[in-house]
Design an enzyme around this catalytic site. Sequence first.
Site, PDB file in Angstrom:
ATOM      1  N   SER A   1      29.141   8.842  40.544  1.00  0.00           N
ATOM      2  CA  SER A   1      27.808   8.885  39.939  1.00  0.00           C
ATOM      3  C   SER A   1      27.065   7.657  40.435  1.00  0.00           C
ATOM      4  O   SER A   1      27.682   6.679  40.877  1.00  0.00           O
ATOM      5  CB  SER A   1      27.935   8.857  38.413  1.00  0.00           C
TER       6      SER A   1
ATOM      7  N   TYR B   1      31.490   5.579  30.476  1.00  0.00           N
ATOM      8  CA  TYR B   1      31.184   6.425  31.633  1.00  0.00           C
ATOM      9  C   TYR B   1      31.009   5.572  32.885  1.00  0.00           C
ATOM     10  O   TYR B   1      31.561   5.891  33.944  1.00  0.00           O
ATOM     11  CB  TYR B   1      29.921   7.225  31.346  1.00  0.00           C
TER      12      TYR B   1
END
Length: 284
Positions: free
Chosen positions: A143, A156
């Site tokens: 990401s 995350y």
Amino acid sequence: MKDFAGKTAVITGGASGIGRAMGALFLDKGMNVVLADIEHKALDETVAALNSGSGRCVGVVTDVSKAEDVQHLADAAVAEFGGIHIACNNAGVFAGGLLWEESVADFGWQLDVNVWGVIHGIRTFVPIMAKQDSDCHIINTASMAALTAMPYSGIYHMTKHAVLGLSESLYHELAFHVPNVKVSVLCPEMINTGIGTSERNRPSAYSRDGDIVESEARTMVSEAIAESVAVGIGPEVMAQRVFDGIVAERFYLLSEEAWRETAHTRLDDIRLARNPTFAPPVDL
């Protein structure tokens, strides 16, 4: 890799979002596709929808946090199509909040899927590819969170930083020892996917009393992500980014938009040894 026809791609998190889009594109290129997902019904529906093209698509229900599930996935792909040429370790989940308020289960769930899912993929797919006399490629989905650090999503960010570092080390090891296998790391920005509703797939082992702590921060970040992904980039853009990266043998598959500027700011913080700058991307 330049020749895709007749080869086989395995994609985790394949029932929706980026995984489904990659499956559709690979099928369009004449590949056979094995989609893996923990959502049985959604997986069946996706396989049925994608099988209308020229390639062949099969589905294997898989919990990527379990090594034996990923091994079963690989065995099924080899049994069905004879080999694995592209493996996309794409499955991922998200839960946000303040780090000191989030539960041990929040940490465990995201680490088990986002990090261990990639670890299991590397340990399972690379040995198979190493024995094949053909070009192969690993795609690890990280990401732009792997290159930045924003509040309310620390777990995350941590998991995606891990995927990036793991992939960078893998790049060198493959170059030294298994040159027919290449690796890329996909770093999506805000994409129109179901990542904001990951809790729909949260197993019972991470959902016992006290495992899901409701808080203002958790609600705030959930609402913000829902709004952002609703107007996010289409997952088919990420699929094309992956395909182009495979053809070009490019490792970093990054956003070219505001997230890149946020990443540059973080790199400047490190280079200059200054305290972290709060610099959210303008399209967040």
